[in-house]
Design an enzyme around this catalytic site. Structure first.
Site, PDB file in Angstrom:
ATOM      1  N   SER A 176       0.840  -1.200   0.000  1.00 17.20           N
ATOM      2  CA  SER A 176       0.000   0.000   0.000  1.00 17.20           C
ATOM      3  C   SER A 176       0.874   1.248   0.000  1.00 17.20           C
ATOM      4  CB  SER A 176      -0.954  -0.029   1.200  1.00 17.20           C
ATOM      5  OG  SER A 176      -1.856   1.052   1.154  1.00 17.20           O
ATOM      6  N   THR A 177       0.854   2.038   1.092  1.00 19.23           N
ATOM      7  CA  THR A 177       1.604   3.291   1.135  1.00 19.23           C
ATOM      8  C   THR A 177       3.082   3.060   0.845  1.00 19.23           C
ATOM      9  OG1 THR A 177       0.082   4.015   2.862  1.00 19.23           O
ATOM     10  CG2 THR A 177       2.065   5.338   2.516  1.00 19.23           C
ATOM     11  N   HIS A 203      -2.898  -0.954  -3.149  1.00 26.64           N
ATOM     12  CA  HIS A 203      -4.058  -0.114  -2.873  1.00 26.64           C
ATOM     13  C   HIS A 203      -3.968   1.177  -3.691  1.00 26.64           C
ATOM     14  CE1 HIS A 203      -4.349  -2.161   1.344  1.00 26.64           C
ATOM     15  NE2 HIS A 203      -4.913  -2.881   0.395  1.00 26.64           N
ATOM     16  N   MET A 296      -0.139   1.108   5.127  1.00 27.02           N
ATOM     17  CA  MET A 296      -0.911   1.464   6.303  1.00 27.02           C
ATOM     18  C   MET A 296      -2.010   0.433   6.543  1.00 27.02           C
ATOM     19  SD  MET A 296      -2.954   5.058   7.035  1.00 27.02           S
ATOM     20  CE  MET A 296      -4.058   4.881   5.637  1.00 27.02           C
ATOM     21  N   ASP A 299      -4.438  -4.849   6.206  1.00 26.27           N
ATOM     22  CA  ASP A 299      -4.837  -5.702   5.093  1.00 26.27           C
ATOM     23  C   ASP A 299      -3.720  -6.695   4.774  1.00 26.27           C
ATOM     24  OD1 ASP A 299      -6.437  -6.679   3.045  1.00 26.27           O
ATOM     25  OD2 ASP A 299      -5.704  -5.211   1.588  1.00 26.27           O
TER      26      ASP A 299
END
Length: 368
Positions: A176-177, A203, A296, A299
């Site tokens: 993600s991030t 994401h 973050m 998940d």
């Protein structure tokens, strides 16, 4: 460029934010949205990149929210000048859900932006616009910080190698991030003859994932593509879940195909890593290497539990090289990771696992 996972702020300190946008309305909206949080302080505003550059030394922000399109010096020009000398300041871009906005955001991430938020459109009233901004921007800012009055609970985890011997048939990655930069680092490390399919959930919204695939394709020895529904899985291909679609796998006879759907979000995400990990487990069982990388939230945690219980190998990125140690940290702290490794060691570990196998005589081309 790697920035350490989180900064710890002293007791009572606030996250200092500089708002950079040429729109007076947006500057006011962002300021009002952020000032509602007691942990955040707006220390200043600027209407373009050149003004922001001049104000940074005096204002010493911890975070900059940055628009892309501005007169005099736009967001990309600002990043090119600012980032090389300012590696500890977090930068969050404002993006639009358009081809142009997505392309500019991808470029900003490659220049060192840490994350982005999408500008709300057609959300109706000012109150709804404010709430949409608060719900997305505040968590993105706070993900980079910890406070002395909120003590860390991260255990010290050694950077160990997994020493796993198995014959994997698929690789699954959740991220993600910080993901686009991390993927841009690791995907080119896979050799041209890598025989296994690689499935990635990053994401990102629609359009962004397609542009991400195109950028990775340009630097990779493998075939990288945004996944499409019904696509037949082949070894040596990288499949990125498209924005707003879960990616699952389905076996049809001797073939494995990709199935996309818009079922409910999981962990407030679509695509979700947990969805991919469960599906990979159903198709490949124990013959999977999964990696949970910078991001973050949590998940991937439940999916990693299922994969580990089924005999698969789970790797996690370490905290020092993660932009945010949320997702990999959750997996590591739960004891699910066979190895917790720096980003640059992830692919060498995967290659080691794929080649150290008691079934070395069996052709790995039967990946699917």
């Amino acid at each position: 460029m790697t920035i350490s996972s989180k900064r710890t702020l002293a007791r009572g300190a606030k996250i200092r934010v500089l708002v950079v946008d040429d729109s007076v309305v947006i500057r006011r909206l962002v300021t009002q949205a952020l000032e509602a949080d007691p942990r955040i302080e707006i220390v200043g505003a600027a209407s373009n990149g050149s003004i922001a550059l001049a104000r940074v030394p005096q204002l010493t922000p911890d975070v900059i929210t940055l628009d892309v399109e501005m007169p005099d010096m736009d967001g990309l020009q600002f990043l090119a000048k600012f980032r090389p000398q300012n590696r500890d300041v977090r930068v969050i871009m404002f993006s639009t859900l358009t081809e142009r906005g997505a392309s500019a955001t991808m470029e900003a991430l490659s220049l060192g932006a840490d994350d982005y938020v999408t500008k709300a459109s057609n959300v109706g009233s000012l109150d709804r616009s404010m709430e949409a901004l608060r719900s997305e921007l505040i968590p993105k800012i706070k993900q980079f910080f910890e406070f002395e009055d909120s003590p860390r609970e991260h255990p010290v985890i050694r950077k160990v190698r997994s020493n796993t011997t198995m014959a994997p048939r698929a690789i699954a990655i959740g991220i993600s991030t910080g993901g686009p930069t991390a993927l841009g680092t690791i995907i080119p490390l896979f050799p041209a003859d890598f025989p296994l399919p690689i499935f990635i959930v990053q994401h990102m919204p629609p359009v962004f994932t397609r542009l991400l695939a195109e950028r990775l394709q340009a630097s990779s020895k493998l075939n990288v593509q945004e996944a499409s529904d019904g696509l037949v899985v082949q070894g040596g291909n990288v499949y990125i879940a498209p924005g707003d679609y879960h990616m699952r796998l389905r076996r049809t006879g001797l073939k494995v195909t990709i199935q996309l759907d818009q079922e409910a979000q999981e962990n407030s995400c679509r695509p979700a890593v947990d969805v991919l990990f469960r599906s990979v487990n159903e198709i490949y069982g124990s013959d999977v290497v999964a990696a949970v990388l910078t991001g973050m939230g949590y998940d991937g945690l439940r999916g990693a539990e299922i994969l580990k219980a089924g005999g698969a190998c789970v790797l996690a990125q370490d905290e020092a090289t993660s932009v945010v140690w949320g997702m990999p940290g959750a997996v590591a702290q739960a004891g699910l990771a066979a190895a917790v490794l720096p980003l640059n060691d992830i692919v060498p570990e995967i290659l080691s696992i794929a080649r150290v196998t008691p079934r070395s005589e069996a052709p790995l081309k039967r990946a699917i």
